[in-house]
Enzyme design. Structure first.
Site, PDB file in Angstrom:
ATOM      1  N   GLU A 104       0.823  -1.205   0.000  1.00 40.32           N
ATOM      2  CA  GLU A 104       0.000   0.000   0.000  1.00 40.32           C
ATOM      3  C   GLU A 104       0.861   1.260   0.000  1.00 40.32           C
ATOM      4  O   GLU A 104       0.530   2.243  -0.664  1.00 40.32           O
ATOM      5  CB  GLU A 104      -0.959   0.033   1.188  1.00 40.32           C
ATOM      6  CG  GLU A 104      -1.879   1.244   1.125  1.00 40.32           C
ATOM      7  CD  GLU A 104      -3.104   1.153   2.012  1.00 40.32           C
ATOM      8  OE1 GLU A 104      -3.917   2.083   1.942  1.00 40.32           O
ATOM      9  OE2 GLU A 104      -3.267   0.164   2.735  1.00 40.32           O
ATOM     10  N   GLY A 144      -7.363   6.337 -13.622  1.00 41.21           N
ATOM     11  CA  GLY A 144      -8.455   7.290 -13.740  1.00 41.21           C
ATOM     12  C   GLY A 144      -8.140   8.565 -12.976  1.00 41.21           C
ATOM     13  O   GLY A 144      -7.226   8.605 -12.161  1.00 41.21           O
ATOM     14  N   HIS A 200      -5.096   0.722 -14.021  1.00 42.82           N
ATOM     15  CA  HIS A 200      -6.121   1.689 -14.433  1.00 42.82           C
ATOM     16  C   HIS A 200      -5.750   3.034 -13.829  1.00 42.82           C
ATOM     17  O   HIS A 200      -5.551   3.147 -12.617  1.00 42.82           O
ATOM     18  CB  HIS A 200      -7.510   1.268 -13.934  1.00 42.82           C
ATOM     19  CG  HIS A 200      -8.535   2.345 -14.063  1.00 42.82           C
ATOM     20  ND1 HIS A 200      -9.060   2.731 -15.282  1.00 42.82           N
ATOM     21  CD2 HIS A 200      -9.108   3.148 -13.136  1.00 42.82           C
ATOM     22  CE1 HIS A 200      -9.926   3.725 -15.079  1.00 42.82           C
ATOM     23  NE2 HIS A 200      -9.965   3.984 -13.786  1.00 42.82           N
TER      24      HIS A 200
END
Length: 140
Positions: free
Chosen positions: A63, A109, A107
């Site tokens: 993370e 975005g 991805h």
């Protein structure tokens, strides 16, 4: 990336002061056009009671790398990044040495990002496979 790799690595490592990343001795070691990599020593500080790497420490490493990558690759000064979902599959144990986490964007975005983050040992054997979704929020 506008800044040099060395400047970015120094900035990432400076952000770790007085945080969980410093507690776990996480060190950012490489940045490419598509990835960010950090390593963490496997010592008794990150062991489970039976002497192997705690899965939570692997996930914390992943993370940390994915969130840093979001900040770097979105190249936005007015956002803050938060992890909103994380899943890890632990496939091999390790007692000592280093583990390495490399975040690659799946991805990108404007609001959400999806990261693929394998955690490997020094021999590049898979220890854990982590999927992280991050959320970008505008700073208020």
């Amino acid at each position: 990336m506008e800044k040099s790799k060395e400047v970015l690595l120094k900035a990432c490592n400076a952000m770790c002061k007085n945080t969980l990343m410093e507690t776990l001795n996480i060190e950012f070691i490489d940045i490419t056009e598509n990835t960010v990599t950090a390593r963490m020593p496997v010592t008794p500080r990150v062991h489970q009671p039976d002497g192997v790497l705690h899965g939570g420490a692997s996930v914390a490493l992943a993370e940390s790398v994915g969130s840093a990558a979001s900040v770097l690759f979105l190249n936005e000064k007015e956002v803050q990044v938060r992890g909103i979902e994380i899943a890890g599959n632990h496939v091999k144990s390790i007692k000592e040495g280093f583990v390495y986490a490399t975040a690659t964007i799946m991805h990108k975005g404007r609001t959400t990002q999806l990261w693929h983050i394998p955690v490997t040992n020094e021999d590049k054997e898979l220890i854990s496979l982590v999927k992280l979704t991050t959320l970008c929020l505008r700073k208020s």
